[in-house]
Structure formats: C-alpha cells, structure tokens
Design a protein around this motif. Structure first.
Motif, PDB file in Angstrom:
ATOM      1  N   GLY A  16       0.765  -1.445   0.198  1.00 42.77           N
ATOM      2  CA  GLY A  16      -0.024  -0.011   0.054  1.00 42.77           C
ATOM      3  C   GLY A  16       0.747   1.330   0.103  1.00 42.77           C
ATOM      4  O   GLY A  16       0.309   2.413  -0.518  1.00 42.77           O
ATOM      5  N   SER A  17       1.984   1.311   0.653  1.00 46.82           N
ATOM      6  CA  SER A  17       2.915   2.369   0.492  1.00 46.82           C
ATOM      7  C   SER A  17       3.410   2.646  -0.593  1.00 46.82           C
ATOM      8  O   SER A  17       3.639   3.685  -1.055  1.00 46.82           O
ATOM      9  CB  SER A  17       4.035   2.246   1.882  1.00 46.82           C
ATOM     10  OG  SER A  17       3.620   1.928   3.006  1.00 46.82           O
ATOM     11  N   TYR A  18       3.755   1.596  -1.422  1.00 47.69           N
ATOM     12  CA  TYR A  18       4.290   2.002  -2.804  1.00 47.69           C
ATOM     13  C   TYR A  18       3.072   2.329  -3.667  1.00 47.69           C
ATOM     14  O   TYR A  18       3.601   3.095  -4.574  1.00 47.69           O
ATOM     15  CB  TYR A  18       4.871   0.523  -3.251  1.00 47.69           C
ATOM     16  CG  TYR A  18       6.229   0.169  -2.681  1.00 47.69           C
ATOM     17  CD1 TYR A  18       7.610   1.208  -3.049  1.00 47.69           C
ATOM     18  CD2 TYR A  18       6.265  -0.911  -2.112  1.00 47.69           C
ATOM     19  CE1 TYR A  18       8.583   0.995  -2.480  1.00 47.69           C
ATOM     20  CE2 TYR A  18       7.703  -1.328  -1.378  1.00 47.69           C
ATOM     21  CZ  TYR A  18       8.800  -0.273  -1.881  1.00 47.69           C
ATOM     22  OH  TYR A  18       9.959  -0.486  -1.162  1.00 47.69           O
ATOM     23  N   VAL A  19       1.884   1.773  -3.684  1.00 47.51           N
ATOM     24  CA  VAL A  19       0.729   2.136  -4.393  1.00 47.51           C
ATOM     25  C   VAL A  19       0.515   3.682  -4.158  1.00 47.51           C
ATOM     26  O   VAL A  19       0.300   4.389  -5.187  1.00 47.51           O
ATOM     27  CB  VAL A  19      -0.348   1.377  -4.221  1.00 47.51           C
ATOM     28  CG1 VAL A  19      -1.431   1.883  -4.833  1.00 47.51           C
ATOM     29  CG2 VAL A  19      -0.148  -0.162  -4.608  1.00 47.51           C
ATOM     30  N   SER A  20       0.498   3.998  -2.694  1.00 50.14           N
ATOM     31  CA  SER A  20       0.333   5.353  -2.326  1.00 50.14           C
ATOM     32  C   SER A  20       1.368   6.443  -3.079  1.00 50.14           C
ATOM     33  O   SER A  20       1.282   7.420  -3.689  1.00 50.14           O
ATOM     34  CB  SER A  20       0.502   5.621  -1.093  1.00 50.14           C
ATOM     35  OG  SER A  20      -0.515   5.150  -0.322  1.00 50.14           O
ATOM     36  N   LEU A  21       2.634   6.004  -3.177  1.00 49.21           N
ATOM     37  CA  LEU A  21       3.852   7.077  -3.688  1.00 49.21           C
ATOM     38  C   LEU A  21       3.254   7.196  -5.311  1.00 49.21           C
ATOM     39  O   LEU A  21       3.565   8.151  -5.901  1.00 49.21           O
ATOM     40  CB  LEU A  21       4.814   6.083  -3.674  1.00 49.21           C
ATOM     41  CG  LEU A  21       5.637   6.189  -2.146  1.00 49.21           C
ATOM     42  CD1 LEU A  21       6.939   5.369  -2.114  1.00 49.21           C
ATOM     43  CD2 LEU A  21       5.956   7.757  -1.729  1.00 49.21           C
TER      44      LEU A  21
END
Length: 167
Positions: free
Chosen positions: A90-95
C-alpha cells in the motif's frame, strides 16, 4: 468483482474498505460470514463470491482518499504475514498515486498558465488597437465569450490569430 464489491461498500457505507478509510490503517475480515463488524455488507459480499477481505488505507492527501483492497473467495485466506505485506505494498501504491496526482496537477497548472498567456496577449492587442485600458479590453473578451458562448481562451486565440474581436 472488485468494482461490484466496492460499489456495495460505498452504497451501504460499510465494509473493510470504508473502515480502513475512516478508522484504521488496515482492516482484515478473514471470514465475512461470521464478521459482526459489517452486518449489512457481509451478506452481499458473500453473495458476490467474497469471503475474506484485507483493506489498507493509502496515504494520498487531504483531498484524495483511497484504499487498497484484497479479496479472496475462501475464508481465512489471509495470514499474519499478509498484513505487513499489504501495508508495504500500500505504501508503494500510495507513492505511485501521489506522483500521478501531482503530475496531473502540474499539467493543469501549465495549461492554465498557457491560457492566461493567450488571454493576456489578446488583451494587449485590443488595448493597442482601441486605445483602451487593460480592464476594458479584458471586459470585451469576456463579453464576446459570453455572447458567442465560447470559452474565453478560444476567443482570445481568435483575437491573437486575426487581430479582431469575434462577433
């Protein structure tokens, strides 16, 4: 399937995704059939073929909210290791999404700046031709835009091309 399950959550204002957006960073419902947290959503999700859900909030901005939803057809589909993995993913998708949103915003600002330049040039042309103030020339552009039911930039482009205010 994800579109239908998400639509159900939004319509009922209930479900793991909604809870992740509002209350928690990550929500696991490993058996919707026995999950008391979502009494209206669970039966509809099961009917659609979803028994387990894992939702994690994506950190975007104050204006944009989203969650990453993982679905499974069987109960107990997600293990203990899946929660931190979902949070990391989710952190990577957020970025990626923040980057995309910022790119769109920059493109919109560039387009607005370019439109402003076109309008400024057209205002200058009218000022020079008619020996009027900037405010009066700009009012003429606005009046022509409204009278012709055309965008202000399009009217300005015509003035820039022809040197004349369209009628």
């Amino acid at each position: 399937l994800p579109i239908r399950v998400d639509a159900l959550q939004y319509r009922l204002d209930e479900g793991p995704c909604v809870a992740a957006l509002r209350e928690n960073d990550i929500v696991l419902s490993n058996d919707l059939a026995s999950d008391a947290d979502f009494p209206r959503f669970a039966p509809g999700a099961i009917e659609l073929g979803v028994r387990s859900m894992l939702s994690t909030r994506l950190l975007l901005s104050a204006s944009y909210r989203a969650a990453l939803n993982l679905y499974a057809e069987r109960g107990q589909a997600f293990g203990a290791a899946d929660l931190p993995m979902a949070a990391i993913f989710g952190s990577y998708v957020s970025l990626l999404l923040v980057n995309r949103l910022q790119s769109q915003e920059v493109a919109g600002l560039r387009q607005a700046l370019e439109s402003n330049r076109h309008i400024g040039v057209a205002t200058g042309i009218l000022m020079a031709q008619q020996r009027v103030t900037r405010e009066h020339a700009f009012e003429q552009l606005i009046d022509a835009s409204q009278h012709l039911n055309r965008r202000l930039r399009d009217v300005a482009d015509e003035v820039n091309l022809t040197g004349e205010l369209p009628r």
